[in-house]
Design an enzyme around this catalytic site. Structure first.
Site, PDB file in Angstrom:
ATOM      1  CG  HIS D 155      -3.561 -28.194  12.765  1.00  0.00           C
ATOM      2  ND1 HIS D 155      -4.451 -27.445  13.500  1.00  0.00           N
ATOM      3  CD2 HIS D 155      -2.879 -28.935  13.682  1.00  0.00           C
ATOM      4  CE1 HIS D 155      -4.294 -27.708  14.791  1.00  0.00           C
ATOM      5  NE2 HIS D 155      -3.355 -28.608  14.928  1.00  0.00           N
ATOM      6  CG  HIS D 202      -0.347 -25.235  13.100  1.00  0.00           C
ATOM      7  ND1 HIS D 202      -1.613 -24.837  13.421  1.00  0.00           N
ATOM      8  CD2 HIS D 202      -0.012 -26.167  14.031  1.00  0.00           C
ATOM      9  CE1 HIS D 202      -2.018 -25.474  14.503  1.00  0.00           C
ATOM     10  NE2 HIS D 202      -1.087 -26.278  14.886  1.00  0.00           N
ATOM     11  CG  HIS D 217      -2.806 -33.511  16.974  1.00  0.00           C
ATOM     12  ND1 HIS D 217      -1.591 -33.049  17.431  1.00  0.00           N
ATOM     13  CD2 HIS D 217      -3.414 -32.422  16.427  1.00  0.00           C
ATOM     14  CE1 HIS D 217      -1.473 -31.761  17.187  1.00  0.00           C
ATOM     15  NE2 HIS D 217      -2.569 -31.347  16.566  1.00  0.00           N
ATOM     16  CG  HIS D 249      -1.354 -25.377  21.521  1.00  0.00           C
ATOM     17  ND1 HIS D 249      -0.757 -26.439  22.144  1.00  0.00           N
ATOM     18  CD2 HIS D 249      -2.343 -25.914  20.777  1.00  0.00           C
ATOM     19  CE1 HIS D 249      -1.348 -27.555  21.784  1.00  0.00           C
ATOM     20  NE2 HIS D 249      -2.336 -27.263  20.969  1.00  0.00           N
ATOM     21  CE1 TYR D 258      -3.385 -31.954  20.244  1.00  0.00           C
ATOM     22  CE2 TYR D 258      -2.701 -30.697  22.158  1.00  0.00           C
ATOM     23  CZ  TYR D 258      -2.683 -30.904  20.793  1.00  0.00           C
ATOM     24  OH  TYR D 258      -1.992 -30.056  19.983  1.00  0.00           O
ATOM     25  CD  GLU D 268      -5.147 -29.200  18.741  1.00  0.00           C
ATOM     26  OE1 GLU D 268      -4.794 -29.273  17.544  1.00  0.00           O
ATOM     27  OE2 GLU D 268      -4.602 -28.437  19.556  1.00  0.00           O
TER      28      GLU D 268
END
Lengths: 310, 310, 310, 310
Positions: D155, D202, D217, D249, D258, D268
């Site tokens: 993503h 996501h 990112h 997360h 990260y 990431e």
């Protein structure tokens, strides 16, 4: 005190039919590091996280199995102690001079009651694990760990008669403990004995077999169940003959895969298992639970696992 | 667009001999959450990370197998579209009113060419996954995830004749894709068809069988190979009959264990597998590689796996 | 020989402000098992895979830190040997009778040059690890392993002056080895010393601190990085104050999380790290690589980690 | 239906200062596969388990950030639908002919309200994932998966003003869903919006920033937490600047690291996260739980994470 005496199985000398095939298997597939060049009929390997020059020796022969296995002891003067201790069990020892085995100090050689040739040595040159000793970091250069991502030789299982005498020698002469044992539920006799001189649940094991000097398997330590699955993926990819795909031993609680080298010698990759101490209670399995003792995911004893040795 | 239409297999209705035994198996051992109390002869379960009221329905009967399976679709008006689409394949549909199945909206019910009763519904009440929707955190309270630590129902495999007709219906009416297929190397005919309408490598699969309406397995998703090993440890502990201990499928690349409930219905726990998209090339396996296609760690086809269905 | 003498850190006696808060932290969150009921101002815990009656003792007090730590030795007669050995370093020992510490044999008690009270004992009653010693299986009943799924107490880090004298005592009296050390790159003096008497990369470590008798952390072993992440999820869920979230130590190569109990005492969960033997080369880190030595994922030294002790 | 329309972020075009440095970072360290040779000022990469020719394009420039990102849609005729839909939001589109971007079909290009250039295309040549489509097996040849063992681009997170308008366009034109959102607890306004058109939690996210067209990112999918730790080991080994070492997360429940490329662009590596469907309830986090929403292992918001973009 602390850890002293026999440290670990530091060398297994395996006979193979064909060195090229064996190099494909142990080098490319398993990912051992060829770490010494010696005689034309031998290949010397180490695992990535071992410091000593080599731990696996392959020798071309027309019969599979092992020539000998060798334990490293902490101090050279231990050897005389062991010679005496073994003598009390009627075991005669031979001395092998330093250098006869490459990069190795002198050795004490003898035959166990199960018919296996065993060596003990205190010195072998160290070549390191791919990382410095000053500010080493945590991971060697890419490619150093490869194939099945083995960490080190973990343990050895051998078969023969008189395993109780082996046990007594390892207990009395080497101070090893029986971590686990498999007994007949009918007469209580020991069918397999697992012995530890370390925090590992076993360093060596003996399985009762009518014939002397048989080799069941050498085991390579992996870091995680993920690496075990990765190893299994490679085993399938390379069409390596499998004895038992991923499972967990009841004995040792280690996760395991068994497979065969091209000459029919059994290999294991192994991870997990509990932390053993000499005050850990000995665990006993009887033959009513042979399945659970060997392969606890389905509690199913495997005929081949129990009876195929080289 | 994006994800729409048939979302997933949202309900599998399994027949079991004895509800107490089944409750021990699905509730205690697998760790499903009993999430609705209905008729005396039924038990309703959900997996911990599912939001809908239930996904597994057990019904007491003297014959194992499945009564039906049900897919959830995104919108209620999809149902009319599917009724029409199925009609073009000569499939007659029945409408089931909302509430006939507890907490469920109206359903379209029909029989697939393989002889399976399938439902489609758009609404089922949601009870959540044990975490709030405002500032949910990342892990529910201790005990909510238990037993084999399942995440959700992943997919379903059913057996019957006419699997190519099922395939055509799922392709044309539901826009599902053939992610993988197993074909005969002799005549190219399809023996097993794996279909995805999502990013999972399969949502449903069909295996060619002479008899109609057979059930091969329902699969529960796990988070990791570590949880797969944990599930295998429980399977061994509880003496659950195992079909295939830990291995990896060639098809889907998922890590797997197959085992049976007390009535002989097959369950799977599953983890991994690739991310599938409708533009992912279809993978084909032929019967020369039946072993690798099914169990890629030892490339060994299992007779029971191929032929035991309920 | 093999493993003998000081086996492991078998007991850490920690002072806490409030027993209810501590019970929530060590019992519910970490998942230790309350394994003995003694005085009203104490709680006794063991980890799931430990056999001895207890390994953590909490005592209510108005000052955090540790009262003492205790190592288990293999044989009761070792104690006299240690008394003599310690005497040669000018360390005076006290004898504590069997039973003064519950379920414990007699103890040798003394103060290390760093100002820490240390005990040695050979006997403590064993209550087992939730599994039988005959046909034990591989996994205890559901709920026995809970919270952060700790396996056992792994090691201890304490701070004080004179760490080189501690080192000499552990080397000479207990035969422990320096597995790793952190030295000043300016003058080569040792700032932290990691010592092993086992196959673990450390059993105890000393960090140079001006004040005597300081406690840095007690560490609990976990099975895998997956369990480390699970522990981190719980740490976040329970709002436990975190010192350092998941990372890997350069020293020991172990994966780690540091957090604080409600009284400010530091805890660690730890997994991995290499297999140590007495012939493993000592690894040295200098202060130019302080970040990599401590937290190798970002090579960033943490001020709090270096300076907060209780 | 099923999955259709915008499938995924299939291309991210990143600006870097120096191609050699970038090749070291993205090629050697991360392990992306250089999969196309084009202009001298560009490098084209794919991840090992992607089939399309490339997914990451680096272009030499004196300013970091992204030139554009591109989503793949299922059918070429989708493009006209999107042109019309975007037009209704006042977004003007340009058509880019097939072949202008190598191996790519025609593209629809436009600027989002956040100031980002976005492309949509339906065709890109496929080069496969290192395994055949007939009897593929489960693992490519050794060396194909290397470095951080990425699976695929997962993503993208971008920053700018007007994120609510982006959201509306993704909802209305592309049928994407808001899986999660971060809102101000003071006025309820959205500060970050996470959108999914797939089973991933996501596919793209927008973070409110005053300046247009910012890049937060690009994220690479990994297989497991073990591989995440392996990636972290390499990040430390190669001294890659780290923004946030391993954590989880709250949003998406994905495990994360990260770090920055040599030009300051954030990367990431990501694994886990739940299975998302369009009927999954939207999760909302407010700024009282900003720490837990971003980094749930210590519930600590990171200033740099929130404010450093390129």
């Amino acid at each position: 005190m602390a850890i002293s005496g026999l440290l670990r199985c530091g060398e297994v000398a395996i006979r193979v039919f064909d060195l090229d095939e064996a190099r494909h298997h142990y080098g490319k597939c398993i990912g051992l590091i060829e770490s010494y060049e010696g005689d034309d009929d031998k290949i010397y390997y180490k695992c990535p996280d071992e410091h000593d020059q080599y731990s696996i020796v392959l020798r071309k022969d027309d019969k599979p199995g092992i020539d000998y296995f060798a334990f490293k002891t902490l101090k050279d003067e231990d050897l005389e102690v062991y010679e005496k201790g073994l003598g009390e069990f009627g075991i005669e020892c031979n001395w092998i001079e330093a250098g006869v085995y490459p990069k190795s100090g002198r050795r004490l050689a003898f035959t166990l009651p199960t018919g296996h040739e065993m060596h003990i040595y205190a010195h072998k040159e160290q070549v390191g694990n791919g990382m410095a000793t000053l500010n080493p970091g945590t991971i060697p250069d890419e490619g150093y760990i490869r194939g099945m991502r083995t960490v080190r030789v973990d343990h050895l299982l051998v078969g023969g008669p008189n395993i109780d005498q082996n046990r007594e020698i390892f207990e009395k002469v080497f101070d090893y403990k029986v971590s686990e044992q498999l007994i007949s539920h009918e007469d209580g006799s020991r069918l397999a004995i697992f012995m530890s001189g370390s925090n590992k649940p076993h360093d060596i094991a003996f399985i009762l077999q009518p014939e002397e000097g048989r080799f069941h398997h050498v085991s390579f330590l992996l870091d995680s169940v993920n690496d075990l699955y990765h190893a299994a993926d490679l085993i399938g990819k390379y069409n390596i003959p499998v004895d038992v795909p991923p499972n967990r031993h009841g004995v040792t609680r280690g996760a395991t895969i068994y497979f065969f080298d091209p000459s029919g010698n059994r290999n294991e990759v192994f991870t997990g298992g509990y932390v053993h101490y000499p005050d850990t209670p000995t665990l006993t399995w009887d033959t009513t639970e042979l399945g659970r003792a060997t392969f606890s995911h389905d509690n199913l004893p495997r005929e081949s696992f129990l009876n195929v040795l080289t």
